[in-house]
Design a protein around this motif. Structure first.
Motif, PDB file in Angstrom:
ATOM      1  N   GLU A  58      46.262  94.900  63.822  1.00 31.52           N
ATOM      2  CA  GLU A  58      46.250  95.776  62.653  1.00 31.52           C
ATOM      3  C   GLU A  58      45.823  97.183  63.070  1.00 31.52           C
ATOM      4  O   GLU A  58      45.016  97.346  63.984  1.00 31.52           O
ATOM      5  CB  GLU A  58      45.271  95.250  61.603  1.00 31.52           C
ATOM      6  N   MET A  59      46.317  98.180  62.362  1.00 35.71           N
ATOM      7  CA  MET A  59      45.904  99.559  62.616  1.00 35.71           C
ATOM      8  C   MET A  59      44.507  99.786  62.059  1.00 35.71           C
ATOM      9  O   MET A  59      44.195  99.325  60.963  1.00 35.71           O
ATOM     10  CB  MET A  59      46.875 100.546  61.963  1.00 35.71           C
ATOM     11  N   GLU A  60      43.689 100.516  62.821  1.00 36.16           N
ATOM     12  CA  GLU A  60      42.365 100.905  62.340  1.00 36.16           C
ATOM     13  C   GLU A  60      42.417 102.360  61.883  1.00 36.16           C
ATOM     14  O   GLU A  60      43.383 103.071  62.170  1.00 36.16           O
ATOM     15  CB  GLU A  60      41.329 100.684  63.435  1.00 36.16           C
ATOM     16  N   ASP A  61      41.391 102.809  61.194  1.00 40.75           N
ATOM     17  CA  ASP A  61      41.385 104.141  60.598  1.00 40.75           C
ATOM     18  C   ASP A  61      41.672 105.262  61.584  1.00 40.75           C
ATOM     19  O   ASP A  61      42.428 106.187  61.278  1.00 40.75           O
ATOM     20  CB  ASP A  61      40.053 104.407  59.883  1.00 40.75           C
ATOM     21  N   ASP A  62      41.053 105.232  62.771  1.00 37.81           N
ATOM     22  CA  ASP A  62      41.272 106.294  63.769  1.00 37.81           C
ATOM     23  C   ASP A  62      42.745 106.396  64.151  1.00 37.81           C
ATOM     24  O   ASP A  62      43.290 107.492  64.259  1.00 37.81           O
ATOM     25  CB  ASP A  62      40.440 106.055  65.034  1.00 37.81           C
ATOM     26  N   GLU A  63      43.378 105.245  64.354  1.00 35.65           N
ATOM     27  CA  GLU A  63      44.790 105.257  64.727  1.00 35.65           C
ATOM     28  C   GLU A  63      45.646 105.775  63.569  1.00 35.65           C
ATOM     29  O   GLU A  63      46.565 106.574  63.790  1.00 35.65           O
ATOM     30  CB  GLU A  63      45.256 103.860  65.140  1.00 35.65           C
ATOM     31  N   GLY A  80      50.360 103.502  71.434  1.00 30.95           N
ATOM     32  CA  GLY A  80      50.391 102.444  72.437  1.00 30.95           C
ATOM     33  C   GLY A  80      49.016 102.028  72.915  1.00 30.95           C
ATOM     34  O   GLY A  80      48.788 100.875  73.255  1.00 30.95           O
ATOM     35  N   CYS A  81      48.071 102.965  72.916  1.00 34.49           N
ATOM     36  CA  CYS A  81      46.718 102.655  73.397  1.00 34.49           C
ATOM     37  C   CYS A  81      45.935 101.795  72.409  1.00 34.49           C
ATOM     38  O   CYS A  81      44.956 101.149  72.791  1.00 34.49           O
ATOM     39  CB  CYS A  81      45.950 103.939  73.717  1.00 34.49           C
ATOM     40  N   GLN A  82      46.338 101.785  71.152  1.00 38.29           N
ATOM     41  CA  GLN A  82      45.594 101.056  70.120  1.00 38.29           C
ATOM     42  C   GLN A  82      46.266  99.760  69.686  1.00 38.29           C
ATOM     43  O   GLN A  82      45.580  98.856  69.206  1.00 38.29           O
ATOM     44  CB  GLN A  82      45.390 101.960  68.898  1.00 38.29           C
ATOM     45  N   ALA A  83      47.565  99.655  69.837  1.00 37.33           N
ATOM     46  CA  ALA A  83      48.309  98.475  69.397  1.00 37.33           C
ATOM     47  C   ALA A  83      48.165  97.359  70.430  1.00 37.33           C
ATOM     48  O   ALA A  83      48.637  97.486  71.557  1.00 37.33           O
ATOM     49  CB  ALA A  83      49.771  98.827  69.193  1.00 37.33           C
ATOM     50  N   ARG A  84      47.525  96.291  70.038  1.00 38.44           N
ATOM     51  CA  ARG A  84      47.299  95.138  70.923  1.00 38.44           C
ATOM     52  C   ARG A  84      48.372  94.083  70.669  1.00 38.44           C
ATOM     53  O   ARG A  84      48.681  93.748  69.530  1.00 38.44           O
ATOM     54  CB  ARG A  84      45.923  94.550  70.688  1.00 38.44           C
ATOM     55  N   VAL A  85      48.902  93.544  71.752  1.00 36.87           N
ATOM     56  CA  VAL A  85      50.034  92.612  71.703  1.00 36.87           C
ATOM     57  C   VAL A  85      49.540  91.173  71.535  1.00 36.87           C
ATOM     58  O   VAL A  85      48.672  90.724  72.290  1.00 36.87           O
ATOM     59  CB  VAL A  85      50.874  92.736  72.996  1.00 36.87           C
ATOM     60  N   HIS A  86      50.129  90.467  70.558  1.00 32.39           N
ATOM     61  CA  HIS A  86      49.802  89.053  70.344  1.00 32.39           C
ATOM     62  C   HIS A  86      51.058  88.194  70.277  1.00 32.39           C
ATOM     63  O   HIS A  86      50.977  87.006  69.971  1.00 32.39           O
ATOM     64  CB  HIS A  86      48.979  88.894  69.065  1.00 32.39           C
ATOM     65  N   GLY A  87      52.208  88.796  70.555  1.00 35.25           N
ATOM     66  CA  GLY A  87      53.486  88.095  70.556  1.00 35.25           C
ATOM     67  C   GLY A  87      54.560  89.067  71.001  1.00 35.25           C
ATOM     68  O   GLY A  87      54.271  90.225  71.294  1.00 35.25           O
TER      69      GLY A  87
END
Length: 100
Positions: A58-63, A80-87
């Motif tokens: 999920e996106m956080e406020d800073d992003e 790209g630095c904030q989006a974590r891959v889960h699939g």
């Protein structure tokens, strides 16, 4: 292992669960800019999610604040630095580091 497809170069890279899109790109020599070093202080690692957005964190406020300021930002834009891959996910790199 999840896979990240980077467009327009059509590179498919394996990712560790929870790894950022930027880290996946760096580890596989994908030409993506990252001026701040992945600290959510710029928008050079801006990507547009083309499919499977639910495979990312999920996106956080800073992003959210940074993405809103990004050139050519869209509703499916992420850093790209904030989006974590889960699939598996397909993203388009907006700011290419060099010609591929």
């Amino acid at each position: 292992m999840p896979k990240v497809t980077f467009l327009p170069m059509n590179m498919i890279c394996e990712a560790k669960d929870g790894e950022s899109i930027l880290d996946v790109a760096i580890n596989h020599d994908v030409p993506i800019q990252h001026a701040c070093g992945g600290f959510c202080a710029c928008t050079t690692c801006h990507v547009i999610v083309k499919s499977d957005e639910k495979s990312l964190s999920e996106m956080e406020d800073d992003e959210i604040e940074r993405v809103e300021r990004a050139v050519s930002s869209q509703g499916n834009s992420r850093l790209g630095c904030q989006a974590r891959v889960h699939g598996d996910v397909v993203v388009e790199v907006v700011n290419l580091d060099h010609n591929y």
